[in-house]
Design a protein around this motif. Structure first.
Motif, PDB file in Angstrom:
ATOM      1  N   ALA A  57      42.476  40.405  35.392  1.00 26.38           N
ATOM      2  CA  ALA A  57      42.861  39.823  36.689  1.00 26.38           C
ATOM      3  C   ALA A  57      43.450  40.902  37.602  1.00 26.38           C
ATOM      4  CB  ALA A  57      43.854  38.688  36.480  1.00 26.38           C
ATOM      5  N   VAL A  58      44.171  41.843  37.008  1.00 24.68           N
ATOM      6  CA  VAL A  58      44.751  42.926  37.824  1.00 24.68           C
ATOM      7  C   VAL A  58      43.612  43.762  38.428  1.00 24.68           C
ATOM      8  CG1 VAL A  58      46.155  45.038  37.739  1.00 24.68           C
ATOM      9  CG2 VAL A  58      46.873  42.995  36.447  1.00 24.68           C
ATOM     10  N   LEU A  59      42.615  44.081  37.603  1.00 24.82           N
ATOM     11  CA  LEU A  59      41.480  44.878  38.103  1.00 24.82           C
ATOM     12  C   LEU A  59      40.716  44.106  39.180  1.00 24.82           C
ATOM     13  CD1 LEU A  59      40.143  46.129  34.635  1.00 24.82           C
ATOM     14  CD2 LEU A  59      41.426  47.482  36.301  1.00 24.82           C
ATOM     15  N   HIS A  60      40.552  42.818  38.935  1.00 27.38           N
ATOM     16  CA  HIS A  60      39.854  41.935  39.878  1.00 27.38           C
ATOM     17  C   HIS A  60      40.584  41.938  41.228  1.00 27.38           C
ATOM     18  CE1 HIS A  60      38.308  37.898  41.215  1.00 27.38           C
ATOM     19  NE2 HIS A  60      37.217  38.358  40.641  1.00 27.38           N
ATOM     20  N   GLN A  61      41.895  41.884  41.130  1.00 30.39           N
ATOM     21  CA  GLN A  61      42.757  41.917  42.321  1.00 30.39           C
ATOM     22  C   GLN A  61      42.569  43.216  43.105  1.00 30.39           C
ATOM     23  OE1 GLN A  61      44.611  39.331  43.088  1.00 30.39           O
ATOM     24  NE2 GLN A  61      45.292  40.332  44.979  1.00 30.39           N
TER      25      GLN A  61
END
Ligand code: GLU
Length: 380
Positions: free
Chosen positions: A40-44
């Motif tokens: 999710a952090v990478l997606h963000q």
């Protein structure tokens, strides 16, 4: 090394059965949640993520209370049918809590070998990424016994028998920048670490050479892959312009660590950037026949990038139609290239060894001078 990770915009993660399982074989839920949080952090950050997940068979086996001794393919298929929904629900719920929509995609080898299905798959996955979804991909085990059986079926090479190869085909087909294989091994070792205490981890590999391939001895304990299939995946991915890593995934936060300063696995650097159609031809199609060529034709193909003329062909096997993929072997029996045939197998047999001017006389028509045009040949 870090700059490859930073620059990677489109990333495929492959979670093997071992990376997702606790020691008793159950799904390691909190570990998987930690992966989803890291993703999710990478997606963000704007990265496009695709996941290739294993684990359906193992999860289904536990739900059904089976011991693991039931070896038949249909048992595994039944387990996959039960386990896949449960596995997918875990991804769906976890990502939803993180504000991300997950999409299930189940694939068989035909979805790659059939060019129109392959192009449609690319379009759909591309659209999902545009919609900021995370495709969660697995083999469609319930309808494809080949997938659960293994590599070779009646001498015909199948596209994938395990999720390592599937993840490589997804990464190359989707023009990903990076494939992260999260496994129960830390990476590639220069000797078998289970037998040799002095074995050390290889941090970087440029080109999967024969020496590197010879290091593919470790089998995986639960999943179907092993180091051999991971090296095959690396070959595909690095020839298609992407990097690949193998990292230890059997711990909390393993995904975050890959992108942090303390990455410890093996990085395979990209070596070539085959154009889309050639990448498909080399790795995603099934071959339906084979052509053996003489030394002169091999030289022309491999050194000059020439087309394959009937004159250079010494043998034709299998049953193929114009447009089918054939493997091209040299006189020693080594597969040197693949290509799309211009003539059927039976016509190819009639014109092999002949000059192109003789084609019409032999089979009654001539659409092409070449048996395989150079634009439709990829060297292996
Ligand atoms: N498709 C299988 C599963 O979900 C795993 C295949 C593999 O591990 O390569 O259990």
């Amino acid at each position: 090394m870090q700059s490859i990770f930073k620059k990677a915009k489109r990333i495929v993660f492959k979670f093997g059965t071992n990376a997702l399982s606790a020691d008793d074989g159950s799904l390691a839920l909190s570990r998987l949640y930690s992966f989803m949080e890291d993703i999710a952090v990478l997606h963000q950050q704007g990265k496009e993520i695709l996941i290739v997940t294993s684990g359906a068979v193992g999860v289904g086996r536990r739900i059904l209370g089976l011991s693991g001794q039931e070896d038949g393919v249909s048992f595994k298929q039944a387990c996959a049918a039960v386990g896949q929904t449960s596995l997918m629900k875990t991804y769906e719920d976890g990502f939803r809590d993180l504000g991300i929509v997950a999409a299930q995609v189940l694939l068989t080898e035909d979805d790659f070998s059939n060019r129109s299905r392959y192009l449609s798959l690319r379009d759909t996955l591309g659209r999902l990424l545009e919609l900021k979804c995370i495709p969660v991909i697995n083999q469609n085990d319930t309808v494809s016994p080949n997938e659960l059986r293994g590599y070779k079926e009646k001498g015909v090479k199948v596209c994938f028998g395990d999720n390592d190869k599937l993840s490589a085909l997804v990464a190359s087909g989707m023009d990903a920048d990076l494939l992260c294989i999260m496994s129960d091994v830390e990476g590639l070792y220069n000797a078998d670490p289970r037998k040799d205490k002095k074995a050390t981890l290889i941090h970087q590999v440029k080109g999967v050479t024969e020496e590197i391939e010879a290091l593919g001895f470790c089998a995986s304990s639960r999943g179907r892959g092993g180091m051999k299939t991971k090296l095959e995946a690396a070959k595909v991915v690095t020839r298609c312009g992407a990097a690949m890593i193998i990292a230890y995934g059997k711990k909390h936060g393993a995904v975050g660590e890959v992108f942090g300063p303390s990455f410890k696995g093996t990085l395979f650097l990209p070596v070539e950037d085959l154009p889309g159609k050639k990448a498909w031809l080399a790795y995603a199609t099934n071959v339906t026949g084979s052509i053996k060529i003489n030394a002169g034709a091999k030289k022309a193909l491999c050194e000059k990038g020439s087309s394959l003329l009937p004159a250079g062909v010494v043998d034709v096997t299998g049953d193929f139609e114009p447009g089918d993929t054939v493997a091209i072997y040299d006189a020693s029996g080594k597969e040197v290239a693949r290509g799309l045939a211009n003539y059927s197998a039976s016509d190819s047999r009639k014109i092999m060894g002949c000059r192109s001017e003789e084609i019409a006389k032999k089979i009654g028509f001539k659409n092409y001078d070449e048996l395989i045009h150079r634009d439709n040949i990829v060297l292996l």
